[in-house]
Each structure stands twice: as C-alpha cells, then as structure tokens.
Design an enzyme around this catalytic site. Structure first.
Site, PDB file in Angstrom:
ATOM      1  N   SER A 251       0.817  -1.208   0.000  1.00  0.00           N
ATOM      2  CA  SER A 251       0.000   0.000   0.000  1.00  0.00           C
ATOM      3  C   SER A 251       0.859   1.271   0.000  1.00  0.00           C
ATOM      4  O   SER A 251       1.751   1.373  -0.824  1.00  0.00           O
ATOM      5  CB  SER A 251      -0.951  -0.064   1.204  1.00  0.00           C
ATOM      6  OG  SER A 251      -2.093   0.677   0.935  1.00  0.00           O
ATOM      7  N   HIS A 393      -7.542  -5.660  -0.298  1.00  0.00           N
ATOM      8  CA  HIS A 393      -6.310  -4.883  -0.133  1.00  0.00           C
ATOM      9  C   HIS A 393      -5.563  -5.388   1.100  1.00  0.00           C
ATOM     10  O   HIS A 393      -5.974  -5.106   2.232  1.00  0.00           O
ATOM     11  CB  HIS A 393      -6.751  -3.430   0.066  1.00  0.00           C
ATOM     12  CG  HIS A 393      -5.642  -2.453   0.192  1.00  0.00           C
ATOM     13  ND1 HIS A 393      -4.901  -2.031  -0.881  1.00  0.00           N
ATOM     14  CD2 HIS A 393      -5.154  -1.787   1.276  1.00  0.00           C
ATOM     15  CE1 HIS A 393      -4.008  -1.141  -0.475  1.00  0.00           C
ATOM     16  NE2 HIS A 393      -4.143  -0.991   0.833  1.00  0.00           N
TER      17      HIS A 393
END
Ligand code: GCU
Length: 422
Positions: A251, A393
C-alpha cells in the site's frame, strides 16, 4: 495494526462504495478517458533511446530527475548513519530456528538526532538469501508475537498489540525458505501526518525552516531514504547477503518501496504489493484513487510541486511506468488484489507492461501483454513478475509465497545473466 487495517479496510469499503461519487473518481472501466502514456524511450531532446548505454547515460537520469523534481521531491542533503547500537542478538528466536537482531540506527545533524530500530529475523545456517526489507504500519511489536520485540513509540496516542500484524509478516515461513526479513516502523522515519516537525525532516532544516521546500522530499521520499539507510546497515551485517536485499512494501509503503528501488540501485529487487496511486498504478487512467485525492488527503506524501497535477492527470509529463522503468534491469514484482479497485489493479499491470521496454534494452523479455490482464491467482513469473490475488487490499501468505519464489529464482537465473553482461 488490526485497528489500522480495520480503519484502512473500512476506508476502502467506504471508498469503494462511494468513490464513484468523489469528483473525478472512476470505478467503471468504460469511463477511463483516452490517454497517452509518456514515452520512455525518447529523450527530452527527441533522441530515440535504442541501447543500454543511451538509457543509462541520457534517458534514465532525465526520468529520475523529472520524478524527483515534480513528484517525490529531492533529499535535501547527505546524511548517513552516525551510530549503530546492537540492542539484541539472539540465535534462539522463533522457537530456535532464527537469529533475531534489534539494532538502533542513530542519525545526527545540525545538533538534532533521530533514532530508529531495525528488527531482523535471519536464518541460522547461512547468510539470508535474499533478505526482504520493508516497513510495518504500527510498530515492530506488531509483526510477531515474540515478546522480546521492543515496542515502538506510541503511535497516534495508542500502542498497537503484539503480533497484530503477524499475518502480514510470516516470519517462520520466510526463515524456513532460507530468506531473512528486516523491518522498521515507518512513522519513526517520517510521521504519516501533515506535520513536519518530527522524524528526519528537522535534521535538515535551516534556521527558521518548518517544512521542506516545494521541490524537497515528501514522506514517500523520506521513507525511501530510510530504506536506503537500513540497506547501508544490512550491507555490513555478517548474517546478511548485502548484495541480495529485496525492498518490499504494501500500500503506501509499497509506493515507498518502489521509489526506494528506483532511486537506490543497490537494491537487488523490488516488490510492490497493492501500491496503487503514486505507486505502480498509471495515474493517467484516473481509475480509483486520483492524484487530486492523494494531494487533498495525503499532501505530505509527495512534494509541493506535485500539487499542480491535482485533477490534471492529462498534463502530467510522466507516469508511474517511469518509476518502474528505473528499477530495470533488476527483478520487479507488481502485485494487486482483485477487490482492490481503489488501487486500480489493471493500471498497476499496465504500468508493469509499459516498463518492459526498458527491460528489453537489457535483453529481458517480460512476458507481460497489455492486451490481456491476467486472471486472479494466476501469477506471471519472470524478470517482471505479477499476480492479482483474489480478495482484499492486504499482504498475505499467498503473496509472500510468490515473493519468496520470485526472489530466489530471479536472483539465480536472471541477476547472474545481468552481472555477466556488465
Ligand atoms: C488509502 C490511500 C492509498 C493507500 C492506502 C494505505 O487507501 O488512499 O493510497 O495506499 O490508504 O496505505 O493503506
């Protein structure tokens, strides 16, 4: 970490549901505007770049300077480790299978000081091959239940639980495959808030300065700098093979890992996991998170000069495939998750495809085809490797399994070939 991940997940659920309503944010492929990917292999002076020599002498420095000046910001000076303190060195860690080290790196300049702890798990039998270096989100104590790990300084007023991010750092699996892992807490290098009074920034300030100038580093660049300093240390650790350190990040920390790999060619390879906007994803697709959104919500990540591109992606003289191209010819892994549309998995893949032209100059075929985005859970391996994991994610065991295999096989097969050429 759990709380942070919960926050990030809630945020993503929220943003995935609502992001079509955020101005200039697209969640439907049919809405992607026509765009032109900036040329990698033509110099600013119009010269076609046809070989490694011209790439390395002319075009690579241009691309690096452009990204530094306009997006990530320059490191304001030279600062190396002033002092190394070995706080812990135990060869009976993780139930006796690993060496654990905790090392404090101290930096001093202009009468100011910054100390950061690097936590390592390394195999006992031989030098770790390779070593994965990356940041964690909420303190070293979150990466494993090992009660000997020192707690990070309180983050945002709260202390994160021991082991709460252990799923993201499968240390035992890493060690059993002969690899090592070195981890730092990113907030120690530069705080992830719009406040430049702590972390590494003040060490460089001139009298009266309170924040970096418009072309000086944002946090991504500062985090990348921190990774390079950790590499300085690792190169001299006798249990680490310093020529085979792979920088990795998830990320926002994947964005930092990419920039670290782009700016520091001593990293043997680079792994970006769900790095999205300002990471691997092409900005000009304006799919999912946009530059305007990043600049509005996380202005600290990039330099002041980058703010002029908010909602003006068509005016960008560069895009993220250029960051990836700077990593060539070293092994690069770009990974996404199928439900992570905020990070634009297709845009991440395309970026990797477009960076392939630079790898081709070095004689490497990437095997990536921009016409066909691979299905989830069907990794493509090679000098540029790729997968889209089914799910959200995150960085999970599935991802790590691919990274370990990638790092060990590319080092053996491809890096040797590159070294022979040099
Ligand atoms: C937010 C942000 C992303 C970032 C992510 C993270 O979702 O919009 O750009 O990658 O946080 O770091 O968790």
């Amino acid at each position: 970490m759990k709380k942070l991940l919960l926050f990030v997940n809630l945020w993503l659920v929220f943003s995935n549901t609502l992001f079509s309503q955020v101005p200039n944010t697209i969640s439907d492929e049919a809405m992607v505007p026509p765009y032109t990917v900036p040329e990698l292999l033509i110099s600013q002076g119009g010269k076609p770049i046809k070989n490694v020599k011209d790439w390395e002498k002319i075009r690579r420095p241009e691309v690096l300077a452009l990204l530094e000046q306009e997006q990530y910001g320059k490191i304001p000076g030279d600062l190396k480790i002033s002092e190394i303190k070995i706080l812990d060195n135990d060869d009976q860690a993780l139930g006796g299978i690993a060496i654990r080290k905790q090392v404090m790196l101290t930096f001093r300049m202009n009468g100011k000081e910054l100390s950061v702890e690097l936590l390592m798990y390394l195999p006992k039998e031989k030098k770790s091959f390779p070593t994965f270096l990356g940041y964690n989100f909420a303190g070293n104590q979150t990466v494993n239940r090992d009660t000997t790990i020192h707690f990070a300084k309180a983050w945002n007023g709260t202390v994160k639980e021991r082991g709460s991010a252990s799923e993201n750092w499968p240390a035992e699996m890493i060690i059993k495959s002969g690899c090592g892992v070195a981890i730092m807490y990113y907030w120690d290098i530069a705080p992830d808030k719009n406040d430049y009074s702590t972390g590494v920034y003040p060490l460089f300030y001139s009298e009266g300065q309170t924040k970096p100038t418009d072309d000086e580093w944002g946090a991504l660049s500062a985090w990348a700098w921190g990774l390079s300093r950790a590499l300085d240390y690792l190169k001299n650790d006798k249990n680490v093979d310093g020529n085979h350190v792979f920088v990795i990040g998830h990320s926002r920390l994947g964005k930092a890992a990419l920039w670290a790999g782009a700016t520091d060619q001593r990293f043997a390879g680079v792994i970006s996991n769900c790095s999205g906007c300002c990471g691997a994803a092409l900005s000009k697709r304006v799919f999912g998170e946009t530059i305007g959104f990043v600049n509005g919500r996380f202005p600290r990540w990039t330099c002041g000069n980058f703010k002029k591109y908010s909602d003006k992606e068509d005016s960008l003289p560069f895009d993220q495939h250029m960051v990836l191209s700077l990593i060539a010819p070293r092994p690069l892994y770009v990974a996404s998750a199928s439900e992570d549309s905020w990070a634009d998995p297709k845009g991440e893949y395309l970026s990797a495809c477009y960076a392939s032209s630079v790898y081709a100059l070095y004689g490497y075929k990437s095997g990536l085809n921009p016409e066909v985005v691979p299905q989830p859970d069907t990794p493509v391996s090679g000098i540029i490797s790729h997968h889209i994991r089914s799910g959200k994610h995150d960085i999970l065991e599935y991802d790590w399994k691919q990274y370990i295999q990638f790092a060990q096989s590319t080092i053996g097969n491809l890096l040797t070939k590159y070294k022979e050429r040099k």
